[in-house]
Design a protein around this motif. Structure first.
Motif, PDB file in Angstrom:
ATOM      1  N   UNK A  86       0.849  -1.187   0.000  1.00  0.00           N
ATOM      2  CA  UNK A  86       0.000   0.000   0.000  1.00  0.00           C
ATOM      3  C   UNK A  86       0.888   1.241   0.000  1.00  0.00           C
ATOM      4  N   UNK A  87       0.401   2.355  -0.506  1.00  0.00           N
ATOM      5  CA  UNK A  87       1.186   3.589  -0.495  1.00  0.00           C
ATOM      6  C   UNK A  87       1.569   3.991   0.926  1.00  0.00           C
ATOM      7  N   UNK A  88       2.743   4.558   1.070  1.00  0.00           N
ATOM      8  CA  UNK A  88       3.239   4.945   2.397  1.00  0.00           C
ATOM      9  C   UNK A  88       2.298   5.915   3.100  1.00  0.00           C
ATOM     10  N   UNK A  89       1.606   6.759   2.321  1.00  0.00           N
ATOM     11  CA  UNK A  89       0.734   7.761   2.938  1.00  0.00           C
ATOM     12  C   UNK A  89      -0.485   7.156   3.627  1.00  0.00           C
ATOM     13  N   UNK A  90      -0.755   5.867   3.388  1.00  0.00           N
ATOM     14  CA  UNK A  90      -1.884   5.208   4.059  1.00  0.00           C
ATOM     15  C   UNK A  90      -1.679   5.197   5.567  1.00  0.00           C
ATOM     16  N   UNK A  91      -0.443   5.109   6.012  1.00  0.00           N
ATOM     17  CA  UNK A  91      -0.156   5.007   7.444  1.00  0.00           C
ATOM     18  C   UNK A  91      -0.104   6.376   8.114  1.00  0.00           C
ATOM     19  N   UNK A  92       0.044   7.444   7.335  1.00  0.00           N
ATOM     20  CA  UNK A  92       0.175   8.784   7.924  1.00  0.00           C
ATOM     21  C   UNK A  92      -1.013   9.171   8.799  1.00  0.00           C
ATOM     22  N   UNK A  93      -2.270   8.992   8.351  1.00  0.00           N
ATOM     23  CA  UNK A  93      -3.380   9.339   9.234  1.00  0.00           C
ATOM     24  C   UNK A  93      -3.472   8.442  10.465  1.00  0.00           C
ATOM     25  N   UNK A  94      -3.003   7.204  10.347  1.00  0.00           N
ATOM     26  CA  UNK A  94      -2.992   6.303  11.509  1.00  0.00           C
ATOM     27  C   UNK A  94      -2.001   6.815  12.543  1.00  0.00           C
ATOM     28  N   UNK A  95      -0.798   7.168  12.085  1.00  0.00           N
ATOM     29  CA  UNK A  95       0.224   7.689  12.994  1.00  0.00           C
ATOM     30  C   UNK A  95      -0.241   8.980  13.648  1.00  0.00           C
ATOM     31  N   UNK A  96      -0.860   9.842  12.849  1.00  0.00           N
ATOM     32  CA  UNK A  96      -1.345  11.115  13.383  1.00  0.00           C
ATOM     33  C   UNK A  96      -2.434  10.891  14.432  1.00  0.00           C
ATOM     34  N   UNK A  97      -3.355   9.974  14.132  1.00  0.00           N
ATOM     35  CA  UNK A  97      -4.468   9.715  15.050  1.00  0.00           C
ATOM     36  C   UNK A  97      -3.966   9.161  16.385  1.00  0.00           C
ATOM     37  N   UNK A  98      -3.076   8.181  16.346  1.00  0.00           N
ATOM     38  CA  UNK A  98      -2.600   7.577  17.592  1.00  0.00           C
ATOM     39  C   UNK A  98      -1.768   8.569  18.402  1.00  0.00           C
ATOM     40  N   UNK A  99      -1.006   9.405  17.716  1.00  0.00           N
ATOM     41  CA  UNK A  99      -0.216  10.421  18.419  1.00  0.00           C
ATOM     42  C   UNK A  99      -1.126  11.440  19.088  1.00  0.00           C
ATOM     43  N   UNK A 100      -2.177  11.853  18.393  1.00  0.00           N
ATOM     44  CA  UNK A 100      -3.126  12.808  18.980  1.00  0.00           C
ATOM     45  C   UNK A 100      -3.839  12.204  20.189  1.00  0.00           C
ATOM     46  N   UNK A 101      -4.166  10.935  20.099  1.00  0.00           N
ATOM     47  CA  UNK A 101      -4.798  10.286  21.251  1.00  0.00           C
ATOM     48  C   UNK A 101      -3.839  10.282  22.444  1.00  0.00           C
ATOM     49  N   UNK A 102      -2.578   9.937  22.179  1.00  0.00           N
ATOM     50  CA  UNK A 102      -1.595   9.885  23.256  1.00  0.00           C
ATOM     51  C   UNK A 102      -1.426  11.240  23.923  1.00  0.00           C
ATOM     52  N   UNK A 103      -1.446  12.291  23.120  1.00  0.00           N
ATOM     53  CA  UNK A 103      -1.207  13.633  23.645  1.00  0.00           C
ATOM     54  C   UNK A 103      -2.480  14.327  24.108  1.00  0.00           C
ATOM     55  N   UNK A 113      -7.767   6.303  28.969  1.00  0.00           N
ATOM     56  CA  UNK A 113      -7.343   4.938  28.622  1.00  0.00           C
ATOM     57  C   UNK A 113      -8.274   4.343  27.571  1.00  0.00           C
ATOM     58  N   UNK A 114      -9.579   4.588  27.697  1.00  0.00           N
ATOM     59  CA  UNK A 114     -10.515   4.065  26.700  1.00  0.00           C
ATOM     60  C   UNK A 114     -10.262   4.675  25.324  1.00  0.00           C
ATOM     61  N   UNK A 115      -9.955   5.947  25.307  1.00  0.00           N
ATOM     62  CA  UNK A 115      -9.653   6.608  24.025  1.00  0.00           C
ATOM     63  C   UNK A 115      -8.432   5.983  23.373  1.00  0.00           C
ATOM     64  N   UNK A 116      -7.412   5.686  24.175  1.00  0.00           N
ATOM     65  CA  UNK A 116      -6.216   5.049  23.634  1.00  0.00           C
ATOM     66  C   UNK A 116      -6.514   3.630  23.159  1.00  0.00           C
ATOM     67  N   UNK A 117      -7.189   2.849  23.997  1.00  0.00           N
ATOM     68  CA  UNK A 117      -7.495   1.459  23.634  1.00  0.00           C
ATOM     69  C   UNK A 117      -8.269   1.376  22.325  1.00  0.00           C
TER      70      UNK A 117
END
Length: 458
Positions: A86-103, A113-117
């Motif tokens: 798959x194109x590399x950009x497919x993972x960009x929104x996933x990385x952004x979403x998980x980072x935003x949840x963490x922060x 914790x539920x938001x992260x899970x």
């Protein structure tokens, strides 16, 4: 015709597994509503994506960053996407979403914790939709909030709200294949809330009930439900068909192949459940139905639950003391403790609990409150117990099942600490020392499945 198909974490752990899942989805045009878990373990020493996200959240709540655990979870998605070309950009929104949840805000630790899970399932659903689209299949990710999956405001143990079913019914009208993340929904207040662990099964059951599916397919990593735990009993008998009530009892007592809470929605709507193997989709699997009319044997399975304890109390003329049981259970309620069973006699009463619900500090408070409130002659707590469940709707029409079970345990030198049977006679429960659990399961399995009178579950 519409099937709801749910795929567990082991079915989505690697790129090869994802390919297999997509092959299964596209093999049947009736599979139009798909529920996915977060990627699970790739091997026995691996860590599930959900556990990585919980670890990241825990680090953040302790004042640390949690970035390494979050990065490891992101890398899991990246590896799958890369191997699927798959194109590399497919993972960009996933990385952004998980980072935003963490922060995100940690003001309420439980909701955080539920938001992260929930990020594990949510991003896996987005990824699976992308994989199908790359194959030229019309597939769409849908967010549970947009679909109307409303849950109670209880982090980690949410329950579906009745009004959710009408909202979710519209999913059956969506074009193409809908990819729905399991495990979480939204409260009326807008919070992300999750079911208990393994809750993607519950999501699938809710959707199957809402859209009145022809069948709810639950794909996992075993060919069928077996009559006993394969790690205890060698080569146990596969079960081709069992009832909702039997599956509920077996799931409750340790059959991890299907979440026990997931049966309620499909039971109410009378939607059959088909347990199937992602890695062997041609296998017959196990069908869970309202009634089994063809079975000729009284017992369908033997299950075991470890890590339970028993609060025992006795008082002469207890049966004459109005409200005694209610007051005992109110003491547990006040400590936010749920109970499993309450076997009793005329002058004694036992309350069986999961040990995790009665840590030592709570035990001391509970015992003291019982003494002060109920003035029993004796009160004690016994730990390191296991519950063994003998399950089968046929037991209510068969004489001598209890005698055979107790005889088998006695022959194996297993002492019965507790015995209880419900009025519906679907199951019989034995409490034994945890050190005797495996021996008890093997003895009961030998009695009911290796003997001439109960050698098959067909």
């Amino acid at each position: 015709m519409l099937k709801v198909s749910k795929f567990g974490g082991s079915s989505l752990a690697t790129a090869d597994q994802v390919r297999q899942v997509c092959d299964i989805i596209t093999a049947d045009p009736a599979r139009r509503l798909i529920v996915v878990s977060a990627p699970g373990k790739r091997h026995s020493q691996d860590i599930k994506v959900t556990d990585l996200l919980i670890a990241a959240a825990s680090e953040r709540l302790m004042g640390k960053i949690g970035a390494s655990e979050c990065a490891e979870a992101i890398e899991r998605y990246r590896n799958i996407a890369t191997e699927l070309e798959l194109p590399a950009e497919v993972v960009e929104p996933i990385a952004r979403d998980l980072t935003e949840r963490l922060e995100g805000s940690t003001d309420d630790a439980d909701f955080y914790i539920d938001t992260m899970k929930a990020g594990g399932e949510d991003n896996c659903a987005r990824l699976i939709a992308q994989v199908l689209q790359a194959r030229g299949v019309e597939a769409h990710y849908v967010n549970p909030k947009d679909a109307g999956l409303l849950l109670s405001d209880e982090p980690g143990n949410a329950q579906v709200l009745p009004e959710a079913y009408n909202r979710l019914r519209n999913l059956s009208e969506r074009p193409g294949i809908t990819i729905f993340p399991g495990f979480f929904g939204y409260s009326k207040e807008g919070h992300i809330v999750t079911f208990s662990r393994g809750g993607s099964d519950i999501t699938g059951a809710i959707l199957a009930s809402a859209v009145r599916a022809e069948v709810y397919e639950n794909f996992t990593d075993v060919d069928s439900v077996f009559a006993a735990n394969p790690s205890i009993v060698s080569d146990p008998t596969p079960i081709s068909e069992l009832t909702y009530r039997e599956m509920r009892e077996l799931s409750y007592a340790g059959f991890s192949v299907f979440h026990d809470e997931a049966l309620e929605p499909v039971y109410r709507a009378m939607v059959p459940v088909h347990i199937r193997n992602t890695n062997n989709p041609k296998a017959a699997g196990t069908l869970i139905v309202p009634h089994c009319n063809s079975r000729k044997t009284p017992v369908v399975g033997i299950a075991a639950m470890s890590n339970v304890c028993c609060v025992y109390l006795s008082k002469y003329l207890m049966n004459r003391q109005i409200g005694f049981g209610r007051r005992l259970l109110q003491i547990l309620e006040g400590e936010n403790i749920s109970f499993e069973h309450v076997p009793s006699g005329i002058d004694n009463m036992s309350v069986i609990l999961r040990e995790e619900n009665l840590p030592v500090e709570k035990e001391k408070r509970v015992v003291e409150k019982i003494r002060q409130t109920l003035a029993p002659e004796d009160v004690s707590v016994e730990r390191d117990l296991s519950l063994i469940m003998v399950v089968g709707e046929g037991m209510q029409h068969t004489v001598g099942v209890a005698s055979r079970a107790t005889g088998a345990l006695a022959s194996s030198n297993v002492n019965i600490e507790i015995i209880n049977q419900g009025s519906n006679e679907v199951s019989m429960m034995f409490g034994v020392k945890s050190t005797d659990m495996d021996t008890a399961v093997r003895a009961l399995y030998k009695e009911f499945f290796n003997g001439s009178s109960n050698s098959t579950t067909e």
